[in-house]
Design a protein around this motif. Structure first.
Motif, mmCIF file in Angstrom:
data_model
loop_
_atom_site.group_PDB
_atom_site.id
_atom_site.type_symbol
_atom_site.label_atom_id
_atom_site.label_comp_id
_atom_site.label_asym_id
_atom_site.label_seq_id
_atom_site.Cartn_x
_atom_site.Cartn_y
_atom_site.Cartn_z
ATOM 1 N N THR A 179 -9.317 9.460 -13.451
ATOM 2 C CA THR A 179 -9.927 8.297 -12.806
ATOM 3 C C THR A 179 -10.173 7.229 -13.857
ATOM 4 O OG1 THR A 179 -11.013 9.650 -11.122
ATOM 5 C CG2 THR A 179 -11.953 7.470 -11.537
ATOM 6 N N ILE A 180 -9.662 6.027 -13.622
ATOM 7 C CA ILE A 180 -9.917 4.922 -14.550
ATOM 8 C C ILE A 180 -11.165 4.171 -14.110
ATOM 9 C CG2 ILE A 180 -7.550 4.644 -15.354
ATOM 10 C CD1 ILE A 180 -7.227 2.320 -13.368
ATOM 11 N N ASN A 181 -12.017 3.846 -15.068
ATOM 12 C CA ASN A 181 -13.256 3.117 -14.827
ATOM 13 C C ASN A 181 -13.037 1.658 -15.206
ATOM 14 O OD1 ASN A 181 -14.315 5.991 -16.407
ATOM 15 N ND2 ASN A 181 -14.744 5.658 -14.235
ATOM 16 N N LEU A 182 -13.218 0.770 -14.238
ATOM 17 C CA LEU A 182 -12.796 -0.622 -14.370
ATOM 18 C C LEU A 182 -13.851 -1.501 -15.037
ATOM 19 C CD1 LEU A 182 -11.034 -1.112 -10.912
ATOM 20 C CD2 LEU A 182 -10.115 -0.178 -13.052
ATOM 21 N N GLY A 186 -12.831 2.992 -19.431
ATOM 22 C CA GLY A 186 -13.098 4.419 -19.531
ATOM 23 C C GLY A 186 -12.198 5.227 -18.618
ATOM 24 N N VAL A 187 -12.188 6.528 -18.843
ATOM 25 C CA VAL A 187 -11.443 7.471 -18.018
ATOM 26 C C VAL A 187 -12.367 8.642 -17.705
ATOM 27 C CG1 VAL A 187 -9.533 9.127 -17.984
ATOM 28 C CG2 VAL A 187 -9.164 6.832 -18.891
ATOM 29 N N ASP A 188 -12.460 8.969 -16.434
ATOM 30 C CA ASP A 188 -13.328 10.072 -15.969
ATOM 31 C C ASP A 188 -14.761 9.918 -16.462
ATOM 32 O OD1 ASP A 188 -11.192 11.251 -14.623
ATOM 33 O OD2 ASP A 188 -10.603 12.437 -16.374
ATOM 34 N N GLY A 189 -15.217 8.664 -16.512
ATOM 35 C CA GLY A 189 -16.595 8.399 -16.888
ATOM 36 C C GLY A 189 -16.873 8.361 -18.370
ATOM 37 N N THR A 190 -15.843 8.557 -19.204
ATOM 38 C CA THR A 190 -16.019 8.528 -20.655
ATOM 39 C C THR A 190 -15.386 7.254 -21.220
ATOM 40 O OG1 THR A 190 -15.977 10.943 -20.810
ATOM 41 C CG2 THR A 190 -15.510 9.704 -22.827
ATOM 42 N N ALA A 191 -16.155 6.513 -21.998
ATOM 43 C CA ALA A 191 -15.639 5.281 -22.599
ATOM 44 C C ALA A 191 -14.514 5.613 -23.587
ATOM 45 C CB ALA A 191 -16.762 4.530 -23.296
ATOM 46 N N SER A 235 4.569 3.686 -5.675
ATOM 47 C CA SER A 235 4.004 4.709 -6.569
ATOM 48 C C SER A 235 2.579 5.034 -6.153
ATOM 49 C CB SER A 235 4.016 4.208 -8.016
ATOM 50 O OG SER A 235 3.141 3.093 -8.163
ATOM 51 N N ASN A 236 2.031 6.069 -6.774
ATOM 52 C CA ASN A 236 0.636 6.427 -6.526
ATOM 53 C C ASN A 236 -0.297 5.281 -6.898
ATOM 54 O OD1 ASN A 236 -1.963 7.902 -8.102
ATOM 55 N ND2 ASN A 236 -1.561 8.585 -6.006
ATOM 56 N N ALA A 237 -0.034 4.644 -8.040
ATOM 57 C CA ALA A 237 -0.889 3.535 -8.473
ATOM 58 C C ALA A 237 -0.847 2.388 -7.464
ATOM 59 C CB ALA A 237 -0.456 3.051 -9.853
ATOM 60 N N SER A 238 0.350 2.102 -6.948
ATOM 61 C CA SER A 238 0.476 1.045 -5.949
ATOM 62 C C SER A 238 -0.318 1.388 -4.697
ATOM 63 C CB SER A 238 1.957 0.837 -5.610
ATOM 64 O OG SER A 238 2.108 -0.108 -4.573
ATOM 65 N N ALA A 239 -0.219 2.646 -4.261
ATOM 66 C CA ALA A 239 -0.929 3.071 -3.053
ATOM 67 C C ALA A 239 -2.440 3.009 -3.233
ATOM 68 C CB ALA A 239 -0.503 4.491 -2.676
ATOM 69 N N GLN A 240 -2.899 3.203 -4.476
ATOM 70 C CA GLN A 240 -4.346 3.207 -4.745
ATOM 71 C C GLN A 240 -4.894 1.812 -5.053
ATOM 72 O OE1 GLN A 240 -6.239 5.934 -4.234
ATOM 73 N NE2 GLN A 240 -4.279 6.790 -3.510
ATOM 74 N N GLY A 241 -4.027 0.793 -4.985
ATOM 75 C CA GLY A 241 -4.501 -0.577 -5.155
ATOM 76 C C GLY A 241 -4.539 -1.080 -6.580
ATOM 77 N N VAL A 242 -3.910 -0.362 -7.501
ATOM 78 C CA VAL A 242 -3.842 -0.840 -8.882
ATOM 79 C C VAL A 242 -2.930 -2.064 -8.926
ATOM 80 C CG1 VAL A 242 -3.191 -0.263 -11.248
ATOM 81 C CG2 VAL A 242 -4.237 1.476 -9.776
ATOM 82 N N SER A 243 -3.301 -3.057 -9.710
ATOM 83 C CA SER A 243 -2.495 -4.270 -9.815
ATOM 84 C C SER A 243 -2.501 -4.787 -11.247
ATOM 85 C CB SER A 243 -3.014 -5.358 -8.861
ATOM 86 O OG SER A 243 -4.357 -5.689 -9.180
ATOM 87 N N ARG A 244 -1.519 -5.602 -11.549
ATOM 88 C CA ARG A 244 -1.436 -6.204 -12.881
ATOM 89 C C ARG A 244 -2.726 -6.947 -13.208
ATOM 90 N NH1 ARG A 244 1.415 -8.418 -17.024
ATOM 91 N NH2 ARG A 244 1.144 -10.633 -17.481
ATOM 92 N N GLY A 245 -3.158 -6.791 -14.452
ATOM 93 C CA GLY A 245 -4.331 -7.509 -14.919
ATOM 94 C C GLY A 245 -5.631 -6.742 -14.807
ATOM 95 N N PRO A 255 -18.274 -3.322 -17.875
ATOM 96 C CA PRO A 255 -18.005 -2.443 -16.727
ATOM 97 C C PRO A 255 -18.454 -3.081 -15.427
ATOM 98 C CG PRO A 255 -18.965 -1.200 -18.538
ATOM 99 C CD PRO A 255 -19.077 -2.651 -18.928
ATOM 100 N N ASN A 256 -17.652 -2.893 -14.353
ATOM 101 C CA ASN A 256 -18.031 -3.485 -13.059
ATOM 102 C C ASN A 256 -18.404 -2.451 -12.011
ATOM 103 O OD1 ASN A 256 -15.603 -2.382 -12.229
ATOM 104 N ND2 ASN A 256 -14.574 -4.350 -11.891
ATOM 105 N N GLY A 257 -18.478 -1.158 -12.413
ATOM 106 C CA GLY A 257 -18.902 -0.113 -11.500
ATOM 107 C C GLY A 257 -17.826 0.429 -10.578
ATOM 108 N N GLN A 258 -16.622 -0.095 -10.655
ATOM 109 C CA GLN A 258 -15.541 0.367 -9.787
ATOM 110 C C GLN A 258 -14.655 1.366 -10.529
ATOM 111 O OE1 GLN A 258 -13.438 -2.905 -7.911
ATOM 112 N NE2 GLN A 258 -15.263 -4.202 -7.997
ATOM 113 N N SER A 259 -13.956 2.211 -9.776
ATOM 114 C CA SER A 259 -13.060 3.191 -10.375
ATOM 115 C C SER A 259 -11.926 3.498 -9.413
ATOM 116 C CB SER A 259 -13.806 4.466 -10.758
ATOM 117 O OG SER A 259 -14.365 5.070 -9.602
#
Length: 471
Positions: free
Chosen positions: A176-179, A155-160, A140-150, A197-201
């Motif tokens: 975009t999900i903000n991690l 936030g989404v698109d910079g909005t909490a 899937s797209n999420a798999s290709a982008q490195g999303v993983s369980r846990g 927040p850890n600054g990653q998205s």
């Protein structure tokens, strides 16, 4: 239950004055005619017809009926008006202007990016919301982008995220999900937990995706006996044969115990629930469940017509049956409808060891109604794509248990730990580890008391129709 659809149609036609459709491809259907379809369908089949005065057979004469229909600006407005206590009782009936999409969803196809997620209220009880990733679909797209369980996102698109905006932010085709990092501070208490927040998205894109509900299977040796594990994420008819194949593998490996993971399973086909339960317990010919329709339909159905039975076949093909006398089932608040049906209907026959948190509390089932004299797809009005998925019955197990609106409560309460969710299908994943430990210790262990956080939404809220359990 024997197929009594034709019988129900006969009831509907006998109680509602029907018109005949012309070939209307070139003549758009009026709002009045769409509203008429909504009223006719709900008048015929709606579970709560008896307590909605405007659905009574004698409610209108011809003139007042026309005035009633014309009082609503859209079929959606009328449908919502006729739903019974939608905030508390009927939370699950739907209408759609595109039944092609609905049919695709029933077959497991939706627009998504491959990321399963739940949305939880912050531990401090505020209106702030964070998301956790439950699993990721392969390829899937999420798999290709490195999303993983846990993974945790705040936030989404910079909005909490909060309780007011999460629906709109996550409804877009691309976002975009903000991690963030979830820290439980090493205690079982949630009051001191923090999300930082850890600054990653990660940016994700949705596309048409068919999800195989059989997400993970495994076999473990515990206390010198083989234990099967199945993570099953949707009761989808098109995958019933594959489900039977999984149980064939369990049989071939002499499974003595089964851990059924339904923690992210929001429901689906009643028939698939019967098949799965039959593969687990056998009990061929015993009552699986009975059905309660509205009073008008109920009085015209025989006991046989409202009874579902455990079975040993599916369309003439033999089922692979384990004949277990105990099953371990993992749940969360996201376990709903057909998942709850399996639990409720196995309880009268075998020992169901329920681990996790309380379930969602959906005990009603729906059917798809099309704009046709007989409400069937074959004769649907070709001028539009409206259809309804109203609640039409509630299910009772063999001893009459139903109405579990607050959910089914576990024998062993164990919420997921968002600071350490583990890897699904491995012996160290916390919920599976608990089940395996119970098998090893023969049920003598106890769990720490951990307060569950409030679930405010999940992936299923962002598909067009949340159909729950359907016939």
């Amino acid at each position: 239950m024997k197929n009594c659809w034709n019988f129900l149609i006969a009831i509907a036609i006998s109680t509602v004055l029907m018109g005949c459709f012309e070939d209307l491809d070139d003549n758009p259907t009026s709002t009045r005619d769409l509203n008429d379809f909504v009223w006719r369908g709900l008048n015929s089949f709606y579970l709560y017809k008896d307590v909605v005065p405007d659905l009574a057979n004698n409610r209108f004469d011809e003139g007042s009926y026309e005035a009633f229909l014309n009082n609503f600006q859209s079929p959606e407005d009328l449908f919502d008006y006729l739903k019974y206590q939608p905030q508390t009782v009927d939370r699950f009936s739907w209408i759609t202007s595109n039944y092609i999409q609905l049919e695709q969803q029933l077959n497991g196809t939706t627009m998504n990016n491959g990321m399963d997620f739940g949305l939880m209220r912050y531990p401090n009880g505020s209106n702030s919301v964070f998301g956790y990733v439950g699993y990721v679909l392969p390829n899937s797209n999420a798999s290709a982008q490195g999303v993983s369980r846990g993974l945790i996102f705040y936030g989404v698109d910079g909005t909490a995220l909060n309780t007011s905006n999460f629906s709109s932010l996550l409804s877009n085709s691309n976002y975009t999900i903000n991690l963030a990092i979830y820290d439980d501070n090493g205690t079982p208490e949630t009051s001191d937990d923090t999300i930082t927040p850890n600054g990653q998205s990660i940016t994700l894109n949705k596309s048409s995706t068919t999800e195989n509900p059989i997400f993970k299977t495994a076999i473990f040796n515990v206390a010198n006996a083989n234990v099967g594990y199945l993570m099953y994420n949707g009761f989808t008819r098109d995958f019933d044969a594959q489900l039977n194949t999984v149980f064939g593998d369990f049989l071939a490996n002499n499974i003595q115990n089964l851990v059924l993971d339904l923690r992210y399973n929001s429901g689906g086909s009643v028939n698939t629930a019967i098949l799965l339960s039959s593969m687990i317990a056998g009990k061929t010919g015993s009552v699986f469940s009975t059905e309660q329709w509205n009073s008008e339909i109920q009085t015209q159905l025989s006991t046989e017509q409202i009874t579902n039975y455990f079975t040993n076949t599916d369309g003439g093909s033999a089922l692979n049956i384990l004949n277990l006398n105990k099953v371990y089932i993992l749940t969360s608040k996201r376990s709903a409808s057909a998942s709850e049906l399996v639990i409720n209907c196995l309880i009268p026959y075998i020992d169901v060891v329920h681990i996790g948190t309380e379930t969602a509390g959906k005990f009603q089932a729906s059917i798809t109604l099309y704009d046709a004299p007989d409400f069937k797809r074959t004769n649907a009005n070709p001028a539009h794509l409206y259809a309804m998925q109203p609640l039409v019955l509630k299910s009772l197990n063999a001893v009459g248990t139903t109405d579990y609106s607050q959910g089914l409560f576990p024998d062993f309460t164990l919420p997921e730990n968002y600071s350490n969710m583990g890897i699904l299908g491995t012996e160290t994943e916390p919920l599976l580890a608990a089940a395996l430990q119970l098998i090893s210790d023969e049920g003598r262990m106890s769990f720490p008391s951990i307060k569950s956080l409030d679930l405010v939404g999940d992936k299923s809220d962002f598909v067009p129709f949340s159909v729950g359990m359907y016939k």
